[in-house]
Design a protein around this motif. Structure first.
Motif, PDB file in Angstrom:
ATOM      1  N   ASP A 400       0.951  -1.088   0.065  1.00 50.94           N
ATOM      2  CA  ASP A 400       0.129  -0.155  -0.097  1.00 50.94           C
ATOM      3  C   ASP A 400       0.912   1.147   0.003  1.00 50.94           C
ATOM      4  O   ASP A 400       0.482   2.303  -0.437  1.00 50.94           O
ATOM      5  CB  ASP A 400      -0.672   0.030   1.363  1.00 50.94           C
ATOM      6  N   ALA A 401       2.211   1.437   0.721  1.00 47.22           N
ATOM      7  CA  ALA A 401       2.826   2.384   0.808  1.00 47.22           C
ATOM      8  C   ALA A 401       3.629   2.628  -0.386  1.00 47.22           C
ATOM      9  O   ALA A 401       3.861   3.720  -0.774  1.00 47.22           O
ATOM     10  CB  ALA A 401       3.765   2.192   2.118  1.00 47.22           C
ATOM     11  N   TRP A 402       4.151   1.551  -0.932  1.00 45.45           N
ATOM     12  CA  TRP A 402       5.111   1.738  -1.991  1.00 45.45           C
ATOM     13  C   TRP A 402       4.485   1.722  -3.398  1.00 45.45           C
ATOM     14  O   TRP A 402       5.357   1.927  -4.274  1.00 45.45           O
ATOM     15  CB  TRP A 402       6.124   0.610  -1.828  1.00 45.45           C
ATOM     16  N   GLY A 403       3.415   1.007  -3.487  1.00 44.76           N
ATOM     17  CA  GLY A 403       2.484   0.973  -4.730  1.00 44.76           C
ATOM     18  C   GLY A 403       3.328  -0.303  -5.492  1.00 44.76           C
ATOM     19  O   GLY A 403       2.650  -0.760  -6.660  1.00 44.76           O
ATOM     20  N   ARG A 404       4.012  -1.213  -4.834  1.00 46.16           N
ATOM     21  CA  ARG A 404       4.497  -2.452  -5.392  1.00 46.16           C
ATOM     22  C   ARG A 404       4.598  -3.354  -4.061  1.00 46.16           C
ATOM     23  O   ARG A 404       5.074  -2.933  -3.166  1.00 46.16           O
ATOM     24  CB  ARG A 404       5.634  -2.323  -6.339  1.00 46.16           C
ATOM     25  N   PRO A 405       4.501  -4.685  -4.322  1.00 48.85           N
ATOM     26  CA  PRO A 405       4.939  -5.755  -3.301  1.00 48.85           C
ATOM     27  C   PRO A 405       6.382  -5.550  -2.793  1.00 48.85           C
ATOM     28  O   PRO A 405       7.278  -5.424  -3.816  1.00 48.85           O
ATOM     29  CB  PRO A 405       4.277  -7.038  -3.797  1.00 48.85           C
ATOM     30  N   PRO A 406       6.593  -6.154  -1.639  1.00 49.88           N
ATOM     31  CA  PRO A 406       7.845  -6.094  -1.366  1.00 49.88           C
ATOM     32  C   PRO A 406       8.645  -7.579  -1.813  1.00 49.88           C
ATOM     33  O   PRO A 406       7.788  -8.368  -2.222  1.00 49.88           O
ATOM     34  CB  PRO A 406       7.861  -6.250   0.267  1.00 49.88           C
ATOM     35  N   VAL A 407       9.826  -7.669  -1.799  1.00 49.59           N
ATOM     36  CA  VAL A 407      10.456  -8.783  -2.275  1.00 49.59           C
ATOM     37  C   VAL A 407      11.285  -9.172  -0.998  1.00 49.59           C
ATOM     38  O   VAL A 407      11.540  -8.606  -0.002  1.00 49.59           O
ATOM     39  CB  VAL A 407      11.612  -8.441  -3.487  1.00 49.59           C
ATOM     40  N   ASP A 408      11.588 -10.490  -0.933  1.00 48.42           N
ATOM     41  CA  ASP A 408      12.221 -11.207   0.069  1.00 48.42           C
ATOM     42  C   ASP A 408      13.758 -11.082  -0.297  1.00 48.42           C
ATOM     43  O   ASP A 408      14.109 -11.564  -1.319  1.00 48.42           O
ATOM     44  CB  ASP A 408      11.746 -12.506   0.456  1.00 48.42           C
ATOM     45  N   ILE A 409      14.379 -10.742   0.876  1.00 46.12           N
ATOM     46  CA  ILE A 409      16.015 -10.513   0.436  1.00 46.12           C
ATOM     47  C   ILE A 409      16.779 -11.362   1.639  1.00 46.12           C
ATOM     48  O   ILE A 409      16.134 -11.321   2.615  1.00 46.12           O
ATOM     49  CB  ILE A 409      16.334  -9.330   0.192  1.00 46.12           C
ATOM     50  N   GLY A 410      17.936 -11.626   1.368  1.00 43.15           N
ATOM     51  CA  GLY A 410      18.983 -11.946   2.296  1.00 43.15           C
ATOM     52  C   GLY A 410      20.046 -10.769   2.714  1.00 43.15           C
ATOM     53  O   GLY A 410      19.950  -9.831   1.734  1.00 43.15           O
ATOM     54  N   VAL A 411      20.553 -10.840   3.520  1.00 37.11           N
ATOM     55  CA  VAL A 411      21.590  -9.642   3.704  1.00 37.11           C
ATOM     56  C   VAL A 411      22.940 -10.169   4.129  1.00 37.11           C
ATOM     57  O   VAL A 411      22.979 -11.255   4.907  1.00 37.11           O
ATOM     58  CB  VAL A 411      21.032  -8.811   4.798  1.00 37.11           C
ATOM     59  N   GLY A 412      24.070 -10.072   3.612  1.00 32.49           N
ATOM     60  CA  GLY A 412      25.237 -10.607   3.903  1.00 32.49           C
ATOM     61  C   GLY A 412      25.635 -10.040   5.222  1.00 32.49           C
ATOM     62  O   GLY A 412      26.654 -10.883   5.871  1.00 32.49           O
ATOM     63  N   GLY A 413      25.257  -8.882   5.765  1.00 39.00           N
ATOM     64  CA  GLY A 413      25.572  -8.286   7.115  1.00 39.00           C
ATOM     65  C   GLY A 413      24.994  -9.362   8.326  1.00 39.00           C
ATOM     66  O   GLY A 413      24.254 -10.204   7.682  1.00 39.00           O
ATOM     67  N   SER A 414      25.154  -9.246   9.424  1.00 41.31           N
ATOM     68  CA  SER A 414      24.497  -9.732  10.397  1.00 41.31           C
ATOM     69  C   SER A 414      23.942  -8.754  11.500  1.00 41.31           C
ATOM     70  O   SER A 414      24.389  -7.844  11.659  1.00 41.31           O
ATOM     71  CB  SER A 414      25.888 -10.472  11.212  1.00 41.31           C
ATOM     72  N   ILE A 415      22.806  -9.416  12.401  1.00 44.30           N
ATOM     73  CA  ILE A 415      22.165  -8.736  13.085  1.00 44.30           C
ATOM     74  C   ILE A 415      22.216  -9.896  14.344  1.00 44.30           C
ATOM     75  O   ILE A 415      21.219 -10.790  14.575  1.00 44.30           O
ATOM     76  CB  ILE A 415      20.907  -8.212  13.031  1.00 44.30           C
ATOM     77  N   PRO A 416      23.226 -10.237  14.806  1.00 45.23           N
ATOM     78  CA  PRO A 416      23.476 -11.275  15.871  1.00 45.23           C
ATOM     79  C   PRO A 416      22.203 -11.492  16.851  1.00 45.23           C
ATOM     80  O   PRO A 416      21.703 -12.328  17.515  1.00 45.23           O
ATOM     81  CB  PRO A 416      24.657 -11.432  16.579  1.00 45.23           C
ATOM     82  N   PHE A 417      21.734 -10.075  17.376  1.00 40.39           N
ATOM     83  CA  PHE A 417      21.003 -10.078  18.517  1.00 40.39           C
ATOM     84  C   PHE A 417      19.438 -10.385  18.077  1.00 40.39           C
ATOM     85  O   PHE A 417      18.762 -10.743  19.143  1.00 40.39           O
ATOM     86  CB  PHE A 417      20.670  -8.480  19.160  1.00 40.39           C
ATOM     87  N   ILE A 418      19.160 -10.871  16.896  1.00 33.78           N
ATOM     88  CA  ILE A 418      17.900 -11.464  16.754  1.00 33.78           C
ATOM     89  C   ILE A 418      17.852 -12.842  17.404  1.00 33.78           C
ATOM     90  O   ILE A 418      16.665 -12.934  17.815  1.00 33.78           O
ATOM     91  CB  ILE A 418      17.671 -11.420  15.314  1.00 33.78           C
ATOM     92  N   ALA A 419      18.722 -13.603  17.379  1.00 31.95           N
ATOM     93  CA  ALA A 419      18.717 -14.698  18.048  1.00 31.95           C
ATOM     94  C   ALA A 419      18.364 -14.756  19.443  1.00 31.95           C
ATOM     95  O   ALA A 419      17.517 -15.330  20.001  1.00 31.95           O
ATOM     96  CB  ALA A 419      20.064 -15.664  17.604  1.00 31.95           C
ATOM     97  N   GLU A 420      18.776 -13.454  20.007  1.00 32.28           N
ATOM     98  CA  GLU A 420      18.506 -13.525  21.350  1.00 32.28           C
ATOM     99  C   GLU A 420      17.272 -12.839  21.599  1.00 32.28           C
ATOM    100  O   GLU A 420      16.381 -13.259  22.750  1.00 32.28           O
ATOM    101  CB  GLU A 420      19.561 -12.553  22.239  1.00 32.28           C
ATOM    102  N   LEU A 421      16.528 -12.106  20.607  1.00 31.33           N
ATOM    103  CA  LEU A 421      15.079 -11.936  20.744  1.00 31.33           C
ATOM    104  C   LEU A 421      14.330 -13.092  20.458  1.00 31.33           C
ATOM    105  O   LEU A 421      13.180 -13.152  21.497  1.00 31.33           O
ATOM    106  CB  LEU A 421      14.712 -10.836  19.509  1.00 31.33           C
ATOM    107  N   VAL A 422      14.525 -14.105  19.763  1.00 32.03           N
ATOM    108  CA  VAL A 422      13.744 -15.333  19.576  1.00 32.03           C
ATOM    109  C   VAL A 422      13.939 -16.050  20.911  1.00 32.03           C
ATOM    110  O   VAL A 422      13.078 -16.740  21.169  1.00 32.03           O
ATOM    111  CB  VAL A 422      14.419 -16.172  18.529  1.00 32.03           C
ATOM    112  N   GLU A 423      15.032 -16.304  21.671  1.00 31.10           N
ATOM    113  CA  GLU A 423      15.286 -16.954  22.562  1.00 31.10           C
ATOM    114  C   GLU A 423      14.447 -16.332  23.764  1.00 31.10           C
ATOM    115  O   GLU A 423      13.897 -17.121  24.485  1.00 31.10           O
ATOM    116  CB  GLU A 423      16.715 -16.903  23.011  1.00 31.10           C
ATOM    117  N   GLU A 424      14.154 -15.085  24.029  1.00 25.44           N
ATOM    118  CA  GLU A 424      13.700 -14.439  25.245  1.00 25.44           C
ATOM    119  C   GLU A 424      12.216 -14.350  24.735  1.00 25.44           C
ATOM    120  O   GLU A 424      11.447 -14.741  25.585  1.00 25.44           O
ATOM    121  CB  GLU A 424      14.225 -13.034  25.441  1.00 25.44           C
ATOM    122  N   PHE A 425      11.743 -14.173  23.351  1.00 27.29           N
ATOM    123  CA  PHE A 425      10.378 -14.189  23.025  1.00 27.29           C
ATOM    124  C   PHE A 425      10.167 -15.177  22.178  1.00 27.29           C
ATOM    125  O   PHE A 425       9.822 -14.676  20.933  1.00 27.29           O
ATOM    126  CB  PHE A 425      10.112 -12.739  22.559  1.00 27.29           C
TER     127      PHE A 425
END
Length: 476
Positions: A400-425
């Motif tokens: 709705d905001a962009w006028g086209r659907p999003p694509v699913d992407i990977g990222v070469g960088g890291s966000i290690p804390f996401i695993a900690e978010l998953v562990e806690e929640f």
């Protein structure tokens, strides 16, 4: 947390709330950009060599912006001990308001600390003086990740202005040390769990496919970084007197480091794995345009280009402590210290990967050299589950905001804390979004934010709030 039952999402084309949100985003956008510029002026570098008071100032500024929205029951600046308990981490901001009438709660994450600016002469404009040129705002943190902070703030403002009183639960966690390994992250989550628990978590610290196409990040590589000490002599010796008979540390370093890559530049370390991902089309011309690859220099690795970035391991030497050219004397260098940064494919444990790299270096050390390992940092890779209701609502809001659907992407960088978010929640759905585009140059000189991308990302989040507000009471 229980899963909300949809009662019919808001219509983005006819809903009064949606129209009011669009109007509120338009009216408030100049103020949002001005507030972002004020945050960029604060040199909130979280690395140990920089003044921590700037990070504290930044945290208070973010807390003030959240308080001014008027929607939260709690807004506070807090600190937690780093994981080993040796010291307090940098200040972070926590805010919360409970959900009512069975609506879901969404946790909004971003970070207000930034990377060091590097050399001023490498910037076209001063790194901490936000400068708009055309559609881009330049400055350290303008994209990574103070724009993420302001996307949350701007979306909350627009939604609250349009909706008035609302039932959606909101929690905010704006971290102050993401660029320095998030060392107090896990403790902060545990200590503030009651304020941060949510049905869905939006991590606004990634990017988009291009200036016109939004993206949801579904794969992130893990990270392993450490120092290696390579010592061959108890003291420096004359290179003319003993060169050719005595191995110096630089020779040993070059020899052992070179064994980590195959002839084509791909990683040649046994035990590092790759992920089975199917990336979209992306050619060498696009790689050259986005990275500044010099004419005549070939890309490295094997397989499709995006598989090399998203699904395969990578190893980079990011620093070497050795005499610089200005101080180079005719001596055999006795010791060299090297910083190695590796990216790990989704699906592999970071500890397992570190042991594989360490074993490889020990096995291939030349001339009987003994290696020393220190300052090890490890962060887990992550694959996003895209099957949940929150992801579908996010796709609709982005479309709705962009006028086209999003694509699913990977990222070469890291966000290690996401695993900690998953562990806690563990029951929360994770959404990794962002405000960057391929030319944002996060971590580099001349970092910038495209204001059109920023506005659409902000609008996407505000429209997502409207869709979540429209979900009916939870089933017990």
């Amino acid at each position: 947390m229980t899963e909300p039952t949809p009662t019919g999402p808001a219509s983005p084309s006819t809903g009064d709330l949606v129209d009011a949100i669009r109007d509120a985003v338009d009216v408030g956008f100049p103020s949002t950009v001005a507030d972002l510029a004020n945050l960029v002026r604060i040199p909130s570098v979280s690395w140990p060599a920089f003044d921590p008071e700037h990070v504290a100032t930044s945290a208070e500024a973010v807390a003030g912006l959240l308080r001014d929205t008027g929607v939260f029951d709690l807004v506070d600046v807090r600190r937690a001990l780093v994981e080993d308990g040796s010291e307090l981490g940098h200040p972070a901001v926590v805010a919360s308001r409970p959900a009512r009438n069975g609506r879901p709660t969404v946790l909004l994450y971003a970070h207000h600390d930034v990377q060091p600016p590097g050399k001023d002469e490498d910037w076209d404009t001063p790194p901490f003086e936000p400068t708009q040129r055309g559609d881009r705002l330049y400055g350290r943190g303008a994209a990574d990740d103070k724009a993420g902070v302001m996307a949350h703030v701007g979306a909350i403002r627009a939604f609250a202005d349009a909706a008035g009183d609302f039932d959606l639960g909101l929690a905010v966690f704006v971290e102050g040390e993401e660029e320095w390994a998030s060392r107090s992250f896990a403790n902060f989550l545990r200590e503030n769990r009651d304020h941060l628990a949510a049905d869905a978590i939006i991590v606004a610290d990634s990017g988009n496919w291009d200036l016109e196409t939004p993206a949801i990040t579904v794969a992130l590589r893990g990270a392993v970084a450490f120092n290696v000490r390579i010592r061959t002599l108890s003291h420096a010796s004359h290179s003319g007197m003993y060169g050719g008979a005595v191995p110096d540390a630089m020779l040993a370093a070059i020899r052992v480091l070179d064994t980590m890559w195959a002839e084509d530049g791909s990683v040649a370390i046994s035990g590092l794995t790759s992920a089975d991902l199917v990336p979209p089309a992306y050619d060498e011309a696009q790689l050259r345009e986005e990275t500044g690859l010099v004419d005549g220099v070939s890309p490295i690795g094997r397989g499709s280009i995006l598989s090399r970035i998203w699904a395969q391991p990578a190893v980079t030497v990011t620093g070497i402590d050795a005499p610089d050219v200005a101080n180079a004397s005719n001596t055999l260098v006795p010791e060299v210290r090297v910083r190695i940064s590796a990216r790990i494919a989704p699906g592999q444990d970071a500890g397992e990967a570190y042991e594989a790299i360490r074993a490889h270096l020990v096995e291939n050390a030349p001339f009987g050299v003994q290696l020393g390992f220190e300052d090890v940092d490890k962060g887990q890779a992550f694959l996003v589950d895209t099957s949940g209701w929150a992801v579908e609502e996010t796709r609709s809001a982005m479309s709705d905001a962009w006028g086209r659907p999003p694509v699913d992407i990977g990222v070469g960088g890291s966000i290690p804390f996401i695993a900690e978010l998953v562990e806690e929640f563990p029951e929360a759905q994770i959404l990794v979004t962002g405000v960057e585009d391929p030319d944002s140059r996060a971590h580099s000189p001349n970092e910038s934010l495209h204001l059109g991308v920023f506005k659409r990302a902000l609008l996407s989040e505000a429209l997502l709030f409207a869709r979540l507000e429209a979900r009916g009471p939870s089933e017990s």
